[in-house]
Enzyme design. Structure first.
Site, short mmCIF file in Angstrom:
data_model
loop_
_atom_site.label_atom_id
_atom_site.label_comp_id
_atom_site.label_asym_id
_atom_site.label_seq_id
_atom_site.Cartn_x
_atom_site.Cartn_y
_atom_site.Cartn_z
N GLU A 411 0.83 -1.19 0.00
CA GLU A 411 0.00 0.00 0.00
C GLU A 411 0.87 1.26 0.00
OE1 GLU A 411 -2.49 -0.25 3.46
OE2 GLU A 411 -2.88 -2.38 3.10
N LEU A 440 -5.97 -1.82 -0.65
CA LEU A 440 -5.79 -1.85 0.81
C LEU A 440 -6.38 -3.16 1.35
CD1 LEU A 440 -6.41 1.24 3.09
CD2 LEU A 440 -6.74 -1.07 3.90
N GLU A 442 -4.41 -6.54 3.25
CA GLU A 442 -3.18 -7.27 3.56
C GLU A 442 -3.22 -8.72 3.13
OE1 GLU A 442 -3.01 -3.53 5.38
OE2 GLU A 442 -4.58 -5.05 5.65
N GLN A 464 2.09 -2.07 5.94
CA GLN A 464 2.29 -0.68 6.36
C GLN A 464 2.54 -0.53 7.85
OE1 GLN A 464 -0.85 2.56 5.49
NE2 GLN A 464 0.36 2.37 3.63
N PHE A 465 1.83 -1.32 8.67
CA PHE A 465 2.03 -1.31 10.12
C PHE A 465 1.87 -2.73 10.63
CE2 PHE A 465 0.65 3.06 9.28
CZ PHE A 465 1.61 3.78 9.95
N TYR A 468 -1.48 -4.13 11.22
CA TYR A 468 -2.26 -4.46 10.03
C TYR A 468 -2.02 -5.89 9.56
CZ TYR A 468 -2.91 0.63 9.52
OH TYR A 468 -3.21 1.96 9.72
N HIS A 513 -0.65 1.93 15.40
CA HIS A 513 0.57 2.39 14.76
C HIS A 513 1.78 2.21 15.66
CE1 HIS A 513 -2.82 4.44 12.81
NE2 HIS A 513 -2.13 4.22 11.72
#
Length: 724
Positions: A411, A440, A442, A464-465, A468, A513
């Site tokens: 992403e 978007l 995963e 991304q994190f 996620y 995050h």
């Protein structure tokens, strides 16, 4: 009539005795659908083989000689789908697709599908695909990668394989499959509702809607029930008939002619137009879900009797009577000939060797090695110290240049260059086909990577994190990490997964995050997990991860500490103490190799990631107290070399383990165990970990995590210097 015949078999034998067969819904002829009568007979024989394998599996289980009874009875129409495809088209199969497997084997010389499947049912070590580790439908010769209990988890990688075919052609590279191949992926109507299935279907339509090639035939084998839960009538068709980007076709899976007609059209669209097709095959489930399933508990006698009357073997026999010039005696000869052949093979295979030792079972967890494909590097090396994010960016650019078969996906990694700028300008340099901005999802990102890796590429994926990952982690646990294990190393999906994670971000994101939950990665057999603490190590770990994927076909995860991406200083603002020079293209940090700062023998601080930066800061205070110490960086959080760890701390009086993950399920538990097992007294050891808490937002974001102050306090306590 045979005395040991099961109820559905008795119904067939009664129909055979009367020579009375049901008519299909449509009055098709072989000539009308372009099928030779001999092909119809061949398909029917494949169906009979599949059915008798189901019966043999139940009989073997009753004797304690067989271990798998989820059968294909009622789904045997998929043999006609196999006939519509080429034998080199990759097929990711539903567990009720034995007839497909058998029919495809007819097109490849030297195959013995009945024996092979019986070896699998009986968990024999000579099973040519899994080596006795699991009952799977798979074969290297038949282009069928193994699937286990496929509750939709194989759909994302089928989508990824469809994308890989066109990408390999564009890159001018040869892969596992032919460039003009068609991917077949089959699943049930219950699995259709799984979020993983919906994500993969959506991803294939999303790609096709934008004009990207996606030659996938999604075969939904709809028997109208998921174990005991009915599928609403018309639900699958209503969901898919108007799905953007995907063609919808339907067929009667009880009728070989109709199934062949629809499957041929589905394959034609996918092969010629390179677009996804949803082939909705209506069928029936016979004998219950598995041998242990008593469907009488949830289905009425009338429903069971009605389903038994829809047996595709009954409908198929009628087709043979009408169109293949086969009389009742001919059908009987086919039926009993197959039955005797399967029974004879079953008695033979149960005497074959089975796995017994742990070493035998584990032999294929790690894939086999192959020749590396790196090209020489002829560019410059940046000697100027810089941050972890910048070092990663330069290493990725260099790797993409050296490895033409390397592909990145995730992403926002392309146009934006990643949330933290790690992939900036790479898409402009290498193109949107090699630095792929994904949707978007995963599960689809990881499935894309698995498909790319299995097809001959080496993907570098970005999640991304870390938080996620958790809704998609089964793509690593149940798919990527198991492929070599369940195929005896014949199939692999090498890949590198970069995950931005851990805590200590200031003023941003809270739990989603700032996530310090890595236990889910560390307990997957064969998966390697690395975590850099600085830019130079990030280069060494990333370059080693790509080498491992390319040469050793491994699945490697790199957890990148977000808080350290742009950290420049160590002790004071402007000191640049956490900026490092590029160590160069050949710098690699092998699995288990520790980092080390200092030679002090009074205290060793063993840590990783953010903990290294914190420990180095704490060291300044402790050294001012007169403590002679060293800081050790694990770097690799799995496959830890405990002998090397013990050797690195053997001459130290005390060992403090600093772990930014939670006390339960963290790497510190393994480290303590490893040291104690190697004779380090427990009184010499201490742990400092994160609290058993999620991470909050705002000023309290680091309240539950180790800090410089808490490291100093824990070290003093361990050394008996609490009053310092």
């Amino acid at each position: 009539m045979s005395h040991d015949a099961l109820p559905q078999e008795q119904r067939f034998l009664e129909a055979l005795e009367r020579d009375a067969w049901p008519d299909p819904e449509q009055a098709l002829t072989p000539e009308a659908v372009g099928m030779a009568p001999e092909a119809l007979v061949e398909l029917y024989e494949s169906q009979l083989m599949s059915r008798h394998l189901d019966l043999a599996a139940r009989r073997l289980q009753a004797r304690g000689e067989g271990f798998y009874t989820i059968g294909s009875a009622g789904h045997e129409g998929n043999a006609a789908v196999a006939l519509a495809l080429r034998p080199d088209d990759p097929a990711f199969l539903h567990y009720r697709d034995a007839a497909f497997f058998i029919q495809r084997a007819r097109r490849v010389p030297g195959q013995n599908p009945l024996r092979d499947l019986l070896l699998s049912f009986a968990a024999c070590a000579e099973d040519p695909i899994s080596g006795g580790r699991h009952k799977v439908l798979g074969s290297k010769a038949l282009a069928i990668p193994p699937q286990t209990s496929t509750i939709a988890s194989h759909l994302p990688k089928a989508m990824g394989t469809g994308h890989a075919l066109a990408l390999l052609r564009r890159l001018g590279l040869e892969g596992e499959w032919s460039h003009d191949g068609v991917v077949l992926c089959s699943f049930g109507d219950a699995s259709f509702n799984h979020s993983t299935a919906q994500g993969a279907l959506n991803a294939s339509g999303w790609a096709a809607y934008q004009g990207l090639p996606m030659p996938v035939v999604w075969l939904c084998e709809d028997n109208a029930i998921g174990i005991s839960t009915p599928t609403p009538q018309g639900w699958v068709a209503a969901s898919m008939a108007a799905r953007p980007g995907i063609h919808y076709l339907a067929c009667d899976g009880l009728d070989l002619l109709d199934t062949w007609r629809a499957a041929s059209e589905a394959v034609r669209i996918a092969r010629v137009r390179r677009q996804p097709v949803f082939l909705h095959m209506r069928c029936v489930r016979l004998y219950g879900h598995a041998g242990s399933d008593a469907q009488q508990a949830y289905l009425s006698p009338a429903r069971i009797q009605a389903d038994e009357g829809r047996d595709p073997l009954l409908v198929g026999a009628g087709l043979l009577r009408r169109h293949a010039d086969l009389d009742r005696e001919g059908i009987a000869a086919l039926y009993h000939g197959v039955r005797e052949r399967v029974a004879s093979l079953a008695e033979e295979v149960i005497g074959r060797p089975r796995l017994h030792s742990a070493a035998q079972v584990m032999a294929s967890i790690v894939p086999p090695a192959r020749s590396g494909r790196a090209q020489p590097w002829q560019g410059r090396v940046d000697a100027a110290p810089d941050t972890l994010a910048r070092r990663l960016n330069q290493a990725l650019e260099r790797l993409m240049t050296r490895y033409p078969h390397l592909v990145m996906a995730g992403e926002d990694i392309g146009r934006k260059g990643g949330v933290y700028g790690v992939t900036q300008k790479l898409q402009a340099r290498f193109g949107a086909h090699r630095v792929i901005d994904t949707l978007l999802d995963e599960q689809s990102i990881l499935g894309l990577g698995i498909g790319l890796g299995q097809s001959g590429l080496v993907p570098i994926l970005e999640i991304q994190f870390l938080a996620y990952l958790h809704n998609a982690e089964d793509q690593l646990r149940g798919e990527a990490a198991t492929l070599s294990f369940f195929s005896s190393g014949q199939y692999t999906n090498p890949m590198v997964v970069r995950i931005a994670g851990l805590g200590y971000q200031k003023g941003f994101g809270g739990h989603f995050h700032n996530d310090n939950a890595i236990a889910v990665l560390r307990d997957i057999p064969g998966l390697l997990v690395a975590c850099p603490s600085n830019g130079a190590d990030a280069v060494g770990l990333l370059q080693e991860a790509v080498r491992l994927a390319d040469e050793e076909q491994r699945v490697v995860v790199i957890i990148e500490p977000i808080a350290l991406y742009h950290t420049r200083d160590l002790h004071a603002e402007g000191d640049g103490g956490w900026c490092f020079a590029d160590p160069g293209p050949e710098h690699r940090l092998p699995v288990g190799e520790l980092g080390r700062w200092g030679e002090g023998r009074e205290l060793a601080i063993l840590t990783y990631g953010n903990g290294v930066h914190l420990a180095r800061q704490a060291a300044a205070t402790l050294e001012a107290d007169g403590v002679a110490l060293r800081v050790l960086d694990l770097r690799w959080l799995t496959a830890i070399d405990h002998d090397a760890v013990q050797a690195a701390v053997a001459d130290c009086g005390r060992v403090l383990i600093v772990d930014e993950c939670r006390r339960t399920g963290s790497v510190s538990e393994e480290l303590v165990t490893g040291l104690v097992e190697r004779g380090v007294p427990g009184e010499r050891l201490a742990r400092l970990t994160a609290e058993e808490s999620f991470i909050p937002l705002g000023p309290a974001a680091t309240a539950t995590l180790p800090s410089v102050a808490s490291i100093v306090e824990a070290a003093r306590a361990l050394l008996g210097r609490s009053g310092a």
